[in-house]
Scaffold this active site. Structure first.
Site, short mmCIF file in Angstrom:
data_model
loop_
_atom_site.label_atom_id
_atom_site.label_comp_id
_atom_site.label_asym_id
_atom_site.label_seq_id
_atom_site.Cartn_x
_atom_site.Cartn_y
_atom_site.Cartn_z
N HIS A 294 -4.17 -0.88 -5.81
CA HIS A 294 -4.69 -2.05 -6.74
C HIS A 294 -4.92 -1.58 -8.08
O HIS A 294 -4.43 -2.39 -9.03
CB HIS A 294 -5.80 -2.89 -5.99
CG HIS A 294 -5.56 -3.15 -4.51
ND1 HIS A 294 -6.74 -3.08 -3.69
CD2 HIS A 294 -4.36 -3.31 -3.94
CE1 HIS A 294 -6.15 -3.63 -2.55
NE2 HIS A 294 -5.06 -3.69 -2.76
N GLU A 295 -5.33 -0.56 -8.13
CA GLU A 295 -5.93 -0.25 -9.61
C GLU A 295 -4.60 -0.10 -10.52
O GLU A 295 -4.65 -0.25 -11.70
CB GLU A 295 -7.06 0.99 -9.50
CG GLU A 295 -8.08 0.62 -8.94
CD GLU A 295 -8.30 0.82 -7.25
OE1 GLU A 295 -9.18 0.58 -6.68
OE2 GLU A 295 -7.13 0.87 -6.71
N ASP B 109 -0.26 -6.01 0.33
CA ASP B 109 -1.36 -6.41 -0.26
C ASP B 109 -1.18 -7.70 -1.01
O ASP B 109 -0.25 -7.83 -1.62
CB ASP B 109 -1.98 -5.24 -1.08
CG ASP B 109 -2.37 -4.09 -0.59
OD1 ASP B 109 -2.99 -4.08 0.52
OD2 ASP B 109 -2.00 -3.06 -1.08
N CYS C 262 0.88 -1.12 0.06
CA CYS C 262 0.04 0.15 -0.07
C CYS C 262 0.94 1.35 -0.18
O CYS C 262 1.78 1.50 0.83
CB CYS C 262 -0.97 0.11 1.39
SG CYS C 262 -1.88 1.50 1.39
N VAL D 143 4.96 -13.12 -24.24
CA VAL D 143 5.83 -13.04 -23.02
C VAL D 143 6.19 -14.56 -22.40
O VAL D 143 5.76 -15.33 -22.40
CB VAL D 143 5.17 -12.33 -21.98
CG1 VAL D 143 4.09 -13.05 -21.36
CG2 VAL D 143 5.99 -11.94 -20.59
N GLU D 144 7.62 -14.34 -22.04
CA GLU D 144 8.04 -15.54 -21.36
C GLU D 144 7.83 -15.64 -19.98
O GLU D 144 7.82 -14.69 -19.19
CB GLU D 144 9.65 -15.42 -21.53
CG GLU D 144 10.42 -16.85 -21.53
CD GLU D 144 10.58 -16.99 -20.01
OE1 GLU D 144 10.39 -18.01 -19.48
OE2 GLU D 144 11.09 -15.94 -19.22
N SER D 145 7.51 -16.93 -19.60
CA SER D 145 6.77 -17.06 -18.20
C SER D 145 7.79 -16.74 -17.11
O SER D 145 7.43 -16.19 -16.04
CB SER D 145 6.08 -18.29 -18.00
OG SER D 145 7.05 -19.47 -18.20
#
Length: 157
Positions: free
Chosen positions: A97-98, A63, A56, A78-80
């Site tokens: 969060h947003e 969070d 936060c 994207v490579e994992s």
């Protein structure tokens, strides 16, 4: 195994198969992409990331979330392992969060230029409230722009 060796030789992948260095703050530079071998097909790729953490920005409290990343690739994917390290880099990063889901989406768009992408964050409750931010993007002037609008307007219905 042969395919991974070919991709490493082509210079596309650097992290996979090597030792792991964990960044201590937001690190979009760790993201790596590789060439989609099925560019003629429209198909979904989903990543389920159940151990996402960030801080936060006001209280510094942690969070926790599950992040869902769904996309329809075009040329790049994207490579994992790089995605795992990238998401881990949020661990000591302060963001609402947003902001987290929008930052993740924008970084993945910059990396891959997908046809379509959506990110959902399922954050655990703090103070008795759960927050589930959602964002999406469809490539402009394509059917994927229309898909993004439809999925956004139909979200949670």
């Amino acid at each position: 195994m042969k395919e991974m060796d070919e991709r490493k030789q082509e210079g596309e992948l650097h992290l996979l198969g090597g030792s792991t260095v964990y960044k201590q703050d937001y690190a979009p530079e760790v993201l790596e992409a590789f060439t989609n071998k099925h560019q003629g097909n429209d198909y979904w790729v989903r990543f389920n990331c159940p151990e996402f953490t960030s801080l936060c920005p006001i209280t510094g409290q942690p969070d926790f979330a599950t992040i869902h990343i769904d996309y329809i690739p075009d040329v790049k994917m994207v490579e994992s392992k790089s995605l795992k390290l990238y998401l881990f880099s949020f661990r000591n990063h302060g963001a609402f969060h947003e902001d987290c889901v929008n930052i993740i989406m924008k970084d993945l768009i910059k990396l891959m230029d997908p046809k379509y992408i959506e990110i959902t964050g399922i954050f655990t409750p703090r103070g008795g409230i759960s927050i589930y931010p959602y964002c999406n993007y469809g490539r402009p002037n394509t059917k994927f722009e229309q898909l993004a609008e439809k999925r956004l307007f139909d979200h949670n219905q």
